[in-house]
Design a protein around this motif. Structure first.
Motif, PDB file in Angstrom:
ATOM      1  N   GLU A   7       0.837  -1.201   0.000  1.00 36.83           N
ATOM      2  CA  GLU A   7       0.000   0.000   0.000  1.00 36.83           C
ATOM      3  C   GLU A   7       0.878   1.259   0.000  1.00 36.83           C
ATOM      4  O   GLU A   7       1.823   1.366   0.774  1.00 36.83           O
ATOM      5  N   ILE A   8       0.570   2.189  -0.865  1.00 34.08           N
ATOM      6  CA  ILE A   8       1.262   3.476  -0.924  1.00 34.08           C
ATOM      7  C   ILE A   8       0.386   4.514  -0.230  1.00 34.08           C
ATOM      8  O   ILE A   8      -0.798   4.637  -0.535  1.00 34.08           O
ATOM      9  N   PHE A   9       0.954   5.253   0.711  1.00 36.72           N
ATOM     10  CA  PHE A   9       0.160   6.250   1.412  1.00 36.72           C
ATOM     11  C   PHE A   9       1.012   7.451   1.798  1.00 36.72           C
ATOM     12  O   PHE A   9       2.236   7.409   1.744  1.00 36.72           O
ATOM     13  N   ASP A  10       0.337   8.527   2.174  1.00 38.87           N
ATOM     14  CA  ASP A  10       0.980   9.788   2.557  1.00 38.87           C
ATOM     15  C   ASP A  10       1.898  10.328   1.450  1.00 38.87           C
ATOM     16  O   ASP A  10       2.932  10.950   1.728  1.00 38.87           O
ATOM     17  N   MET A  11       1.533  10.114   0.216  1.00 37.24           N
ATOM     18  CA  MET A  11       2.341  10.607  -0.894  1.00 37.24           C
ATOM     19  C   MET A  11       2.098  12.106  -1.094  1.00 37.24           C
ATOM     20  O   MET A  11       0.965  12.570  -1.091  1.00 37.24           O
ATOM     21  N   HIS A  12       3.202  12.847  -1.248  1.00 35.99           N
ATOM     22  CA  HIS A  12       3.081  14.274  -1.481  1.00 35.99           C
ATOM     23  C   HIS A  12       4.296  14.767  -2.265  1.00 35.99           C
ATOM     24  O   HIS A  12       5.317  14.066  -2.343  1.00 35.99           O
ATOM     25  N   ILE A  13       4.187  15.947  -2.832  1.00 34.93           N
ATOM     26  CA  ILE A  13       5.300  16.536  -3.582  1.00 34.93           C
ATOM     27  C   ILE A  13       5.912  17.648  -2.746  1.00 34.93           C
ATOM     28  O   ILE A  13       5.241  18.595  -2.343  1.00 34.93           O
ATOM     29  N   ALA A  14       7.196  17.512  -2.465  1.00 36.26           N
ATOM     30  CA  ALA A  14       7.910  18.513  -1.665  1.00 36.26           C
ATOM     31  C   ALA A  14       8.238  19.740  -2.511  1.00 36.26           C
ATOM     32  O   ALA A  14       8.096  19.740  -3.742  1.00 36.26           O
ATOM     33  N   GLU A  15       8.704  20.804  -1.853  1.00 37.00           N
ATOM     34  CA  GLU A  15       9.035  22.047  -2.561  1.00 37.00           C
ATOM     35  C   GLU A  15      10.130  21.846  -3.599  1.00 37.00           C
ATOM     36  O   GLU A  15      10.187  22.554  -4.596  1.00 37.00           O
ATOM     37  N   ASN A  16      11.022  20.859  -3.351  1.00 32.25           N
ATOM     38  CA  ASN A  16      12.110  20.603  -4.301  1.00 32.25           C
ATOM     39  C   ASN A  16      11.688  19.709  -5.457  1.00 32.25           C
ATOM     40  O   ASN A  16      12.516  19.306  -6.270  1.00 32.25           O
ATOM     41  N   LYS A  69       5.525   3.232   1.727  1.00 31.79           N
ATOM     42  CA  LYS A  69       5.035   1.963   1.185  1.00 31.79           C
ATOM     43  C   LYS A  69       5.007   0.942   2.310  1.00 31.79           C
ATOM     44  O   LYS A  69       6.006   0.749   3.004  1.00 31.79           O
ATOM     45  N   ARG A  70       3.862   0.284   2.485  1.00 28.06           N
ATOM     46  CA  ARG A  70       3.714  -0.653   3.593  1.00 28.06           C
ATOM     47  C   ARG A  70       4.447  -1.956   3.300  1.00 28.06           C
ATOM     48  O   ARG A  70       4.309  -2.527   2.212  1.00 28.06           O
ATOM     49  N   VAL A  71       5.204  -2.435   4.293  1.00 24.45           N
ATOM     50  CA  VAL A  71       6.008  -3.650   4.141  1.00 24.45           C
ATOM     51  C   VAL A  71       5.826  -4.536   5.372  1.00 24.45           C
ATOM     52  O   VAL A  71       5.479  -4.061   6.459  1.00 24.45           O
ATOM     53  N   LEU A 105      -4.056  -6.732  10.630  1.00 21.84           N
ATOM     54  CA  LEU A 105      -3.062  -6.824   9.565  1.00 21.84           C
ATOM     55  C   LEU A 105      -2.100  -5.640   9.543  1.00 21.84           C
ATOM     56  O   LEU A 105      -0.874  -5.817   9.495  1.00 21.84           O
ATOM     57  N   LYS A 106      -2.619  -4.425   9.557  1.00 21.20           N
ATOM     58  CA  LYS A 106      -1.746  -3.259   9.447  1.00 21.20           C
ATOM     59  C   LYS A 106      -0.826  -3.115  10.653  1.00 21.20           C
ATOM     60  O   LYS A 106       0.273  -2.561  10.539  1.00 21.20           O
ATOM     61  N   GLU A 107      -1.271  -3.616  11.810  1.00 24.35           N
ATOM     62  CA  GLU A 107      -0.462  -3.486  13.025  1.00 24.35           C
ATOM     63  C   GLU A 107       0.761  -4.393  13.018  1.00 24.35           C
ATOM     64  O   GLU A 107       1.645  -4.246  13.863  1.00 24.35           O
ATOM     65  N   VAL A 108       0.823  -5.354  12.100  1.00 27.89           N
ATOM     66  CA  VAL A 108       2.027  -6.195  11.990  1.00 27.89           C
ATOM     67  C   VAL A 108       2.770  -5.899  10.686  1.00 27.89           C
ATOM     68  O   VAL A 108       3.412  -6.764  10.102  1.00 27.89           O
ATOM     69  N   THR A 109       2.632  -4.671  10.223  1.00 29.64           N
ATOM     70  CA  THR A 109       3.448  -4.194   9.109  1.00 29.64           C
ATOM     71  C   THR A 109       4.181  -2.933   9.535  1.00 29.64           C
ATOM     72  O   THR A 109       3.857  -2.312  10.542  1.00 29.64           O
ATOM     73  N   SER A 110       5.167  -2.568   8.758  1.00 32.97           N
ATOM     74  CA  SER A 110       5.859  -1.295   8.924  1.00 32.97           C
ATOM     75  C   SER A 110       5.755  -0.572   7.581  1.00 32.97           C
ATOM     76  O   SER A 110       4.883  -0.891   6.771  1.00 32.97           O
ATOM     77  N   TYR A 111       6.639   0.374   7.346  1.00 35.89           N
ATOM     78  CA  TYR A 111       6.653   1.041   6.055  1.00 35.89           C
ATOM     79  C   TYR A 111       8.075   1.487   5.743  1.00 35.89           C
ATOM     80  O   TYR A 111       8.941   1.544   6.612  1.00 35.89           O
ATOM     81  N   LYS A 112       8.309   1.742   4.488  1.00 35.18           N
ATOM     82  CA  LYS A 112       9.555   2.378   4.090  1.00 35.18           C
ATOM     83  C   LYS A 112       9.216   3.614   3.282  1.00 35.18           C
ATOM     84  O   LYS A 112       8.181   3.678   2.607  1.00 35.18           O
ATOM     85  N   TRP A 113      10.066   4.618   3.391  1.00 35.45           N
ATOM     86  CA  TRP A 113       9.882   5.827   2.598  1.00 35.45           C
ATOM     87  C   TRP A 113      10.273   5.530   1.158  1.00 35.45           C
ATOM     88  O   TRP A 113      11.278   4.875   0.895  1.00 35.45           O
ATOM     89  N   ILE A 114       9.481   6.005   0.228  1.00 34.80           N
ATOM     90  CA  ILE A 114       9.837   5.907  -1.183  1.00 34.80           C
ATOM     91  C   ILE A 114       9.860   7.313  -1.767  1.00 34.80           C
ATOM     92  O   ILE A 114       8.990   8.140  -1.447  1.00 34.80           O
TER      93      ILE A 114
END
Length: 424
Positions: A98-107, A114-116, A406-415
């Motif tokens: 799952e991809i979440f909290d995606m945003h475009i920074a000023e740069n 991404k949930r892992v 389910l979500k409580e036994v996952t983490s995430y990585k920044w993409i």
């Protein structure tokens, strides 16, 4: 001959390899494995129930009380419920990827999460063989390998369930080693398992206070602890009497051996004459023993057919796991909140009140994983919350709190997606 320690270490290595492949296994394959597990539990129920009878006979000969025997016992309806829980997990969205909290920074960088999976989860549990399937199903669906260690009082049932689940996974083409159980009940294995931080990413204990204390104090890896439920229900000065009687009876009697069952009734002094005798009489029909403070004893002592005991300090903050409840009369909402703050375990607390301000203040100020208004604490459960089942119920505040799905036994990585950006 291979020692049990060597066997455990081998299982850890196999689980680590399996976890890497499981993290990229499709939802279709994982759901196929879960479907076969659900089918096999029903198709092979006689095998499971035979193993369960061995555990029950051992437990009875060991002098375990009836409410604890209820935790161990399996039956055709309970196996149907376990199988149904697995099917509910199948119906849930796969959290992995799952991809979440995606945003475009000023740069101009596109940044998100991404949930892992977490990796390998170790589960040490007591008494309840259904946990074998609950934890396994949630781990597999969330892409985590799992190593199970059951207590000796339900070891035969747990092994039977785990073996059936393993065979179902193999038939579905799931990676070998994703689900494993330690068949030995030697205590030395627990201590060794708690040191295997290179192979186990998270440890989840499910059992009594003693087990949880051992795991929290000795584990070399992170621990999600909870399950100890000292649950209060506060009957406010403006409580509806019918709701109070029904909710308290359900919270105490429906299944007294579980962590979300009621332990202590707090009741406002303004309603002890009107509400408490009816509440107590309803509980008495199911042989509930009431440990009363002085004021509640004065109210109830002349009512026939009640089983009353003078409360002592040890009754406050005690998880009974049986047909016993304590009663304390309070003079205000403030006193009820202070008592819960002092003696609660952070699991589940409830208020019965028709007063909106009191209700909302209770919900805001009580520090617990689940806080109820005019409902039974027995709802604190993964399936009741729509999670399919639960890995456990966390009373901690970090990462996960309350029933863990389910979500409580996952983490995430920044993409991060760029187009040539560099740091100036």
């Amino acid at each position: 001959m291979e020692s049990v320690i060597q066997e455990l270490e081998k299982k850890g290595k196999v689980a680590r390899v399996a976890a890497k492949r499981l993290a990229f296994t499709s939802a279709t394959t994982k759901n196929k494995a879960l479907g076969k597990i659900a089918e096999s539990i029903i198709d092979r129920k006689d095998e499971i129930l035979t193993a369960n009878r061995i555990d029950l006979e051992y437990a009875e000969s060991s002098g375990i009380n009836k409410t604890m025997l209820d935790r161990i016992m399996l039956s055709p309806p309970r196996l149907e419920a376990i199988s149904g829980g697995v099917r509910k997990i199948i119906a849930l969205p796969d959290p992995v990827g799952e991809i979440f909290d995606m945003h475009i920074a000023e740069n101009g960088l596109m940044i998100g999460k991404k949930r892992v999976p977490l990796g390998v989860i170790g589960a040490i549990y007591e008494s309840r063989p259904n946990v074998t399937i609950d934890i396994s199903a949630l781990c597999l669906k969330s892409g985590n390998a799992v190593i199970l260690r059951s207590g000796k009082d339900s070891i035969n049932s747990s092994i039977a369930l785990a073996n059936i689940a393993q065979e179902a996974c193999e038939q579905a083409g799931l990676v070998t080693g994703a689900l494993q159980i330690i068949e030995s009940t030697e205590h030395t294995l627990v201590n060794h398992m708690l040191k295997m931080r290179d192979d186990i990413d998270l440890m989840i204990p499910r059992g009594g206070a003693g087990l949880i204390k051992i795991v929290r104090e000795n584990a070399a890896m992170p621990v999600i602890a909870g399950g100890i439920g000292v649950c209060h229900t506060y009957v406010d000065s403006e409580a509806d009497i019918d709701k109070a009687v029904s909710i308290i009876h359900n919270a105490k009697v429906q299944r007294p051996s579980v962590c979300n069952a009621l332990d202590c009734i707090l009741i406002h002094e303004k309603v002890i004459k009107t509400h408490l005798p009816i509440i107590a009489a309803k509980l008495a029909k199911d042989n509930v023993e009431l440990h009363c403070d002085e004021k509640s004893m004065d109210t109830l002592r002349f009512i026939p057919l009640l089983t009353l005991v003078d409360a002592v300090e040890e009754d406050w903050g005690k998880e009974y796991l049986s047909l016993i409840a304590s009663i304390k009369v309070v003079s205000s909402l403030d006193e009820a909140l202070a008592h819960i703050d002092n003696y609660g375990s952070g699991h589940s607390e409830a208020i019965i009140s028709e007063n909106y301000s009191n209700t909302m203040r209770f919900i805001s100020e009580v520090d617990a994983a689940s806080v109820y208004a005019n409902a039974s604490t027995r709802f604190t459960d993964g399936e009741q919350f729509g999670l399919g089942a639960e890995i456990g119920i966390s009373t901690q505040k970090f990462h996960a709190r309350g029933p863990m799905g389910l979500k409580e036994v996952t983490s995430y990585k920044w993409i991060i997606f760029g187009d040539g950006q560099i740091v100036s």
